[in-house]
Write a protein that holds these residues in place. Structure first.
Motif, mmCIF file in Angstrom:
data_model
loop_
_atom_site.group_PDB
_atom_site.id
_atom_site.type_symbol
_atom_site.label_atom_id
_atom_site.label_comp_id
_atom_site.label_asym_id
_atom_site.label_seq_id
_atom_site.Cartn_x
_atom_site.Cartn_y
_atom_site.Cartn_z
ATOM 1 N N GLY A 23 6.849 1.604 9.208
ATOM 2 C CA GLY A 23 5.663 0.485 8.520
ATOM 3 C C GLY A 23 4.710 -0.150 9.874
ATOM 4 O O GLY A 23 3.387 -0.567 9.701
ATOM 5 N N ARG A 24 5.298 -0.055 11.255
ATOM 6 C CA ARG A 24 4.699 0.186 12.421
ATOM 7 C C ARG A 24 3.821 0.854 12.262
ATOM 8 O O ARG A 24 4.303 1.689 13.294
ATOM 9 N N ALA A 25 2.281 0.610 13.154
ATOM 10 C CA ALA A 25 1.605 1.167 13.372
ATOM 11 C C ALA A 25 1.801 1.377 15.003
ATOM 12 O O ALA A 25 0.832 2.601 15.373
ATOM 13 N N ASP A 26 2.422 0.785 15.995
ATOM 14 C CA ASP A 26 2.464 0.654 17.549
ATOM 15 C C ASP A 26 3.761 1.016 18.363
ATOM 16 O O ASP A 26 3.897 0.753 18.984
ATOM 17 N N LEU A 27 4.354 2.116 17.115
ATOM 18 C CA LEU A 27 5.246 3.077 17.446
ATOM 19 C C LEU A 27 4.895 4.024 18.861
ATOM 20 O O LEU A 27 4.124 4.275 18.644
ATOM 21 N N ASP A 28 6.249 4.345 19.730
ATOM 22 C CA ASP A 28 5.439 4.946 20.959
ATOM 23 C C ASP A 28 6.648 6.571 20.673
ATOM 24 O O ASP A 28 7.295 6.709 19.299
ATOM 25 N N ASP A 29 6.061 7.428 20.916
ATOM 26 C CA ASP A 29 6.770 8.747 20.413
ATOM 27 C C ASP A 29 7.938 8.719 20.229
ATOM 28 O O ASP A 29 8.388 9.489 19.477
#
Length: 105
Positions: A23-29
């Motif tokens: 649900g988080r849009a700010d995940l890193d690769d």
């Protein structure tokens, strides 16, 4: 699905990962990769892909029931396949999903 499967397996690492990331849009690769791997390792991805295939086959059977004119049946069938991520060219192709580093889909 992945959460339910991880709960059943008492996989606390996967549960923590999913709770932290989904649900988080700010995940890193790296986090995106770990979540994808969790979907594969829990079997959730395969279950969902199998269900999509079953539903597409069911939709095709309903469309082929003779209620529609052939042209409309073909167009709707192609639409269902595209929505499901399948190839309208053959109707039975695997889902077009990126491969993970382990080579699985």
């Amino acid at each position: 699905m992945a959460t339910a499967r991880a709960e059943t397996a008492a996989d606390h690492d996967v549960l923590a990962l999913l709770a932290r990331c989904v649900g988080r849009a700010d995940l890193d690769d790296d986090d995106v990769h770990r979540v994808r791997e969790a979907f594969v390792s829990t079997g959730a991805r395969q279950i969902v892909e199998d269900k999509i295939r079953r539903l597409v086959r069911q939709a095709h059977r309903h469309l082929a029931s003779g209620v529609l004119v052939p042209h409309a049946e073909r167009r709707l069938h192609d639409l269902f396949l595209r929505v499901a991520g399948l190839s309208p060219a053959d109707g039975t192709a695997a889902l077009h999903l990126p491969r993970t580093e382990s080579g699985s889909r």
